[in-house]
Motif scaffolding. Structure first.
Motif, short mmCIF file in Angstrom:
data_model
loop_
_atom_site.label_atom_id
_atom_site.label_comp_id
_atom_site.label_asym_id
_atom_site.label_seq_id
_atom_site.Cartn_x
_atom_site.Cartn_y
_atom_site.Cartn_z
N PHE A 56 49.03 -6.63 -27.49
CA PHE A 56 49.35 -6.25 -28.86
C PHE A 56 50.86 -6.13 -29.00
N PRO A 57 51.53 -6.93 -29.87
CA PRO A 57 53.01 -6.94 -29.97
C PRO A 57 53.55 -5.87 -30.93
N LEU A 58 53.72 -4.65 -30.41
CA LEU A 58 54.28 -3.55 -31.19
C LEU A 58 55.70 -3.26 -30.72
N PHE A 103 46.52 2.27 -32.19
CA PHE A 103 46.29 0.91 -32.65
C PHE A 103 45.13 0.30 -31.87
N ASP A 104 44.39 -0.58 -32.51
CA ASP A 104 43.39 -1.37 -31.80
C ASP A 104 44.15 -2.41 -30.97
N GLN A 105 44.03 -2.34 -29.66
CA GLN A 105 44.82 -3.19 -28.78
C GLN A 105 44.42 -4.66 -28.85
N ILE A 143 48.43 -1.60 -42.89
CA ILE A 143 48.34 -1.94 -41.47
C ILE A 143 47.22 -1.13 -40.83
N PRO A 144 46.30 -1.78 -40.13
CA PRO A 144 45.21 -1.04 -39.47
C PRO A 144 45.78 -0.08 -38.42
N MET A 236 41.16 -9.99 -31.74
CA MET A 236 40.79 -10.94 -30.70
C MET A 236 39.35 -10.67 -30.24
N GLU A 237 38.49 -11.59 -30.51
CA GLU A 237 37.08 -11.45 -30.13
C GLU A 237 36.76 -12.47 -29.03
N ILE A 238 35.87 -12.08 -28.13
CA ILE A 238 35.48 -12.93 -27.01
C ILE A 238 34.02 -13.35 -27.18
N ASP A 239 33.81 -14.61 -27.03
CA ASP A 239 32.44 -15.14 -27.13
C ASP A 239 31.56 -14.49 -26.07
#
Length: 733
Positions: A56-58, A103-105, A143-144, A236-239
């Motif tokens: 996550f780019p913070l 934050f959601d990473q 922003i979430p 970002m979700e993973i199948d």
């Protein structure tokens, strides 16, 4: 005219004010926060598209503007803001460490929070309102983020805690705690103390948490009015099917790679497994490689958590409260330094060195918050080879500055005062190998180095990093975290102190926070470890060496009256420069009249001290003084006692006889002792040489018989007679 929406609350006898206006309107969220006359602008901005990558780019920036303090700072040639000061970097880290866990990473959009200090008064540190401003800018934006969150500073005076102490109150006490909390969970600690017992540290955290709840309620009221709906941002979700395939590939190999006692062996095996996974994923599709690596990270995290929580099984096989192997050595490592210490904990190695210098080498720090001199400095270096990487060195970054400041905070209460030990002290910790808790190893190595140098510290300091593994069923606190426990754990809680109490704490979490119960348990477990480490340190060197290193400079302190400082300095600094050039010493003068003379040669230090004493000496009648004959006159000689002090030695005071020529008794360049006869109101001094020898007996009209043996009577003269003959005519012939 700008339309503003204002909110305020009372906090510790001052108003906390929040203003929303069109200022910085293109940011996703912005607000002004004021406390006293300290005012900040907080902005939160999110990128328009997702970024490739596995993190996550913070970024969090804390910017100080010189005009905020009404000062023109900077170098002589550059009068504008440049690189952030170390205090600004530390304030930025404080805010970053607080907001990051919320934050959601899985978010892959750039998020930037900027806190700009626009005004600062002499009482209120803007980092407190900077955190609140960052929280509100994020909470009221689209922003979430899982805020709000608040922080508060706690000080102590005469055993009583103070909420949001002023700069003056903070300067009067070593205890300085900043606590951040969300609801009933604490998620960031930054504490400087002075051997305070764990119970006091816990009480301060509890008071802070109670106060923070009121500030969080205040923020929630604001958010209800000013908050925007959160943006629907892709995560970002993973199948699930691909995740299952990767898990099956890793299953027979993962634990064998993780569970190794030696870090290098663990790294080698994980690298091998990573390369195998890349080749396997590449056969499925090039776009699957990075996703597979993300799954690997998640699986290591899950495995470490599961085995510690279920079986108390750590990667290197230690018990939960067990330290790694320890080693300590003081001296006999670096031949030319004034003191050195080596501390090793497992694969973490800290080599610390001490350099001593005079007060003239104090570090001058000029920021918008203060202008001060610093006589104890701790620096921390973390080269890439310490973790087996090959990277170019670009100087100390935020991490190095933060770790160095933490170790300095732990050691500072042990440093003797300037009156007790007038040296400027610089300690540098070089991390030669790292596997967790290098900042705490620095505190240990630096304690050894200080004692090896002969610095009379109150006692050695030891530090330890504590960790946490937690799920919805329970938690386990870990002593001396390393590698995967640090990277994949839920908490990094560093505690440093002495046998008598805590000097420094720093805590970060990767979850939303921890309870006061976990804090209490961690402090107790850390104390046990700290005492074990102190035993090893004391085994290497139990007290400061009796003598300073012969390589260290010598310092002599003399006291003069403050009104005499100008005499020593001289017009345009002429006098003091001449003394330093002639003797090769450094001279530093405090406003109270303390003069510090520093040099390598003790004889030259004494020579400079005698010169200054002669300049400032106030003569009294009857005193014996030594001086140099610098001028011969017909009626006496000028004797010089120092650069700004001389007297006329009259010819009549040279000897107990009639002196025809001054050179018969003294000569130019002679160094003689004289007696002070009188000191006039205008500063003129009357002196005598003959007063130092007893007067001879009176034997006649002249009454003096001395080494020159003048006759004590007149020789017989021819009788006067009128028969003497004619007088000689006067005039020229």
């Amino acid at each position: 005219m700008l339309e503003n929406k204002k909110f305020e609350m009372d906090l510790a006898g001052r108003k906390l004010k929040v203003t929303f206006s069109p200022l910085a309107e293109q940011a996703n969220g912005s607000c002004l926060v004021q406390y006293g006359d300290s005012l900040i602008l907080a902005t939160a901005t999110m990128g328009k598209s997702d970024r490739d990558g596995d993190f996550f780019p913070l970024t969090v920036e804390y910017e100080e503007k010189f005009y905020a303090a009404g000062k023109i700072l900077g170098s002589r040639f550059v009068r504008r803001e440049g690189k952030a000061s170390e205090p600004a970097i530390l304030s930025g880290r404080l805010i970053d460490r607080t907001i990051r866990p919320l934050f959601d990473q899985r978010l892959r959009r750039d998020v930037q929070v900027v806190v700009t200090v626009l005004s600062i008064d002499e009482d209120n540190d803007p980092d407190f309102i900077g955190l609140i401003g960052a929280s509100l800018a994020l909470s009221c934006s689209d922003i979430p983020w899982a805020g709000p969150i608040s922080g508060i500073r706690i000080g102590q005076k005469d055993g009583q805690f103070i909420i949001n102490p002023t700069y003056k109150q903070r300067a009067e006490s070593f205890f300085d705690a900043f606590v951040s909390s969300i609801g009933d969970k604490i998620n960031m600690l930054e504490i400087g103390a002075n051997e305070n017992p764990e119970s006091e540290v816990l009480a301060a955290i509890k008071l802070a948490q109670e106060t923070i709840m009121g500030i969080n309620d205040f923020q929630k009221q604001i958010i209800a009015v000013m908050g925007k709906p959160k943006a629907n941002v892709m995560l970002m979700e993973i199948d699930p099917e691909f995740k299952k395939q990767v898990q099956e590939f890793l299953a027979p190999k993962l634990e064998d790679a993780i569970y190794q006692k030696n870090k290098m062996e663990m790294s080698r095996k994980i690298d091998e497994l990573t390369n195998e996974l890349k080749e396997w994923a590449k056969n499925i599709g090039e776009d699957k490689v990075n996703i597979a690596l993300t799954i690997l990270e998640n699986e290591i995290d899950a495995t470490v958590h599961k085995n510690i929580l279920a079986k108390e099984q750590r990667p290197d096989g230690r018990k939960l409260d067990e330290l790694r192997q320890l080693f300590a050595q003081a001296g006999n490592i670096l031949p030319r330094v004034h003191g050195c210490g080596l501390f090793i904990r497992g694969n973490t190695q800290a080599l610390s060195s001490v350099t001593l210098a005079g007060p003239a080498k104090e570090l001058t720090i000029e920021t918008i918050e203060s202008s001060e001199s610093k006589r104890f400095i701790h620096h921390y270096n973390f080269p890439s080879f310490s973790v087996g990487e090959a990277k170019s060195s670009r100087g100390p970054g935020r991490r190095e500055i933060g770790h160095g400041a933490l170790a300095e905070k732990a050691l500072r209460p042990m440093i003797p005062t300037k009156d007790q030990f007038p040296y400027t002290i610089r300690v540098v910790s070089e991390i030669l190998s790292s596997n967790g808790s290098s900042s705490m190893a620095s505190a240990c190595g630096s304690s050894l180095a200080l004692m090896d140098a002969g610095v009379p510290i109150k006692g050695p300091v030891a530090g330890i990093a504590m960790g946490l593994m937690m799920d919805d069923k329970g938690y386990k606190v870990l002593t001396d975290i390393q590698g995967p426990e640090d990277h994949y754990g839920d908490m990094d809680f560093k505690v440093a102190g002495t046998k008598d109490g805590v000097n420094a704490c720093q805590m970060d979490v990767k979850i939303d926070g921890i309870s006061l119960e976990i804090v209490e348990k961690t402090l107790a477990q850390a104390k046990k470890a700290r005492l074990e480490i102190l035993a090893v340190i004391n085994g290497a060197l139990s007290a400061p060496r009796a003598n300073l290193s012969p390589l260290a400079p010598k310092i002599k302190i003399i006291k003069i009256k403050p009104e005499q400082i100008g005499l020593v300095i001289g017009s345009g600094g002429k006098t003091i420069k001449e003394i330093m050039e002639r003797t090769g010493v450094e001279i530093d003068i405090d406003d109270d009249g303390s003069v510090f003379i520093t040099g390598v040669d003790a004889a030259k230090v004494d020579e400079a001290a005698k010169t200054i004493e002669s300049i400032t000496h106030e003569f009294t009648a009857g005193e014996i003084a030594e001086g140099k004959i610098v001028k011969i006159l017909d009626f006496g000689a000028v004797i010089e006692f120092g650069p700004n002090s001389d007297a006329l030695l009259h010819i009549s005071e040279l000897a107990h006889r009639r002196v025809e020529k001054v050179e018969d008794v003294v000569k130019l360049g002679d160094i003689i002792k004289v007696k002070i006869l009188r000191v006039e109101p205008d500063g003129k001094i009357g002196v005598s040489l003959k007063a130092l020898t007893p007067a001879p007996e009176n034997n006649g009209a002249y009454g003096m018989v001395d080494d020159y043996q003048r006759p004590a009577y007149r020789p017989e003269r021819r009788p006067m007679s009128r028969d003497r003959g004619p007088r000689r005519p006067r005039g020229k012939f």
